[in-house]
Scaffold this motif. Structure first.
Motif, PDB file in Angstrom:
ATOM      1  N   GLU A 199     -45.085  42.587  72.088  1.00  0.00           N
ATOM      2  CA  GLU A 199     -43.695  42.816  72.498  1.00  0.00           C
ATOM      3  C   GLU A 199     -42.855  41.549  72.329  1.00  0.00           C
ATOM      4  O   GLU A 199     -41.709  41.605  71.883  1.00  0.00           O
ATOM      5  N   ARG A 200     -43.440  40.394  72.668  1.00  0.00           N
ATOM      6  CA  ARG A 200     -42.722  39.125  72.495  1.00  0.00           C
ATOM      7  C   ARG A 200     -42.422  38.879  71.019  1.00  0.00           C
ATOM      8  O   ARG A 200     -41.301  38.512  70.651  1.00  0.00           O
ATOM      9  N   GLU A 250     -38.824  38.618  69.070  1.00  0.00           N
ATOM     10  CA  GLU A 250     -38.485  37.448  68.256  1.00  0.00           C
ATOM     11  C   GLU A 250     -38.118  37.861  66.835  1.00  0.00           C
ATOM     12  O   GLU A 250     -37.163  37.358  66.255  1.00  0.00           O
ATOM     13  N   LEU A 251     -38.847  38.802  66.272  1.00  0.00           N
ATOM     14  CA  LEU A 251     -38.542  39.300  64.932  1.00  0.00           C
ATOM     15  C   LEU A 251     -37.174  39.957  64.888  1.00  0.00           C
ATOM     16  O   LEU A 251     -36.389  39.717  63.970  1.00  0.00           O
ATOM     17  N   ALA A 252     -36.861  40.744  65.905  1.00  0.00           N
ATOM     18  CA  ALA A 252     -35.544  41.404  65.973  1.00  0.00           C
ATOM     19  C   ALA A 252     -34.437  40.346  66.067  1.00  0.00           C
ATOM     20  O   ALA A 252     -33.407  40.476  65.412  1.00  0.00           O
ATOM     21  N   LEU A 297     -34.544  37.251  64.967  1.00  0.00           N
ATOM     22  CA  LEU A 297     -34.440  36.544  63.690  1.00  0.00           C
ATOM     23  C   LEU A 297     -33.749  37.410  62.629  1.00  0.00           C
ATOM     24  O   LEU A 297     -33.028  36.887  61.800  1.00  0.00           O
ATOM     25  N   ARG A 298     -33.950  38.703  62.674  1.00  0.00           N
ATOM     26  CA  ARG A 298     -33.295  39.601  61.719  1.00  0.00           C
ATOM     27  C   ARG A 298     -31.783  39.655  61.970  1.00  0.00           C
ATOM     28  O   ARG A 298     -31.015  39.872  61.047  1.00  0.00           O
ATOM     29  N   ASP A 299     -31.386  39.490  63.222  1.00  0.00           N
ATOM     30  CA  ASP A 299     -29.963  39.553  63.574  1.00  0.00           C
ATOM     31  C   ASP A 299     -29.218  38.258  63.243  1.00  0.00           C
ATOM     32  O   ASP A 299     -28.007  38.229  63.250  1.00  0.00           O
ATOM     33  N   GLU A 300     -29.924  37.171  62.969  1.00  0.00           N
ATOM     34  CA  GLU A 300     -29.259  35.894  62.663  1.00  0.00           C
ATOM     35  C   GLU A 300     -28.647  35.894  61.290  1.00  0.00           C
ATOM     36  O   GLU A 300     -28.952  36.508  60.377  1.00  0.00           O
TER      37      GLU A 300
END
Length: 70
Positions: A58-59, A63-65, A67-70
């Motif tokens: 879940e962590r 974190e992946l979500a 980084l994708r939004d940056e």
């Protein structure tokens, strides 16, 4: 047997008294079977490891979500 154990051909197990507990071993491999208390402890440990792994997943998803939004 010479070590005080008893062989059960029907079960395929060697039975031996260790202290005040009856220990069961697989005759062919010598593998010692867990007592109910040992099995419960192993299950608790496995549940804890699973919970930790799920938390880490879940962590990492969060974190992946991010980084994708940056």
């Amino acid at each position: 047997e010479s070590d005080g154990s008893v062989m059960s051909d029907e079960l395929g197990l060697r039975l031996k008294l260790e202290g005040n507990q009856l220990r069961l071993c697989v005759a062919v491999t010598g593998e010692r079977l867990l007592t109910p208390a040992e099995a419960q402890e192993k299950a608790r440990e496995a549940e804890q490891k699973l919970a930790q792994a799920q938390e880490e997943i879940e962590r990492l998803k969060a974190e992946l979500a991010r980084l994708r939004d940056e």
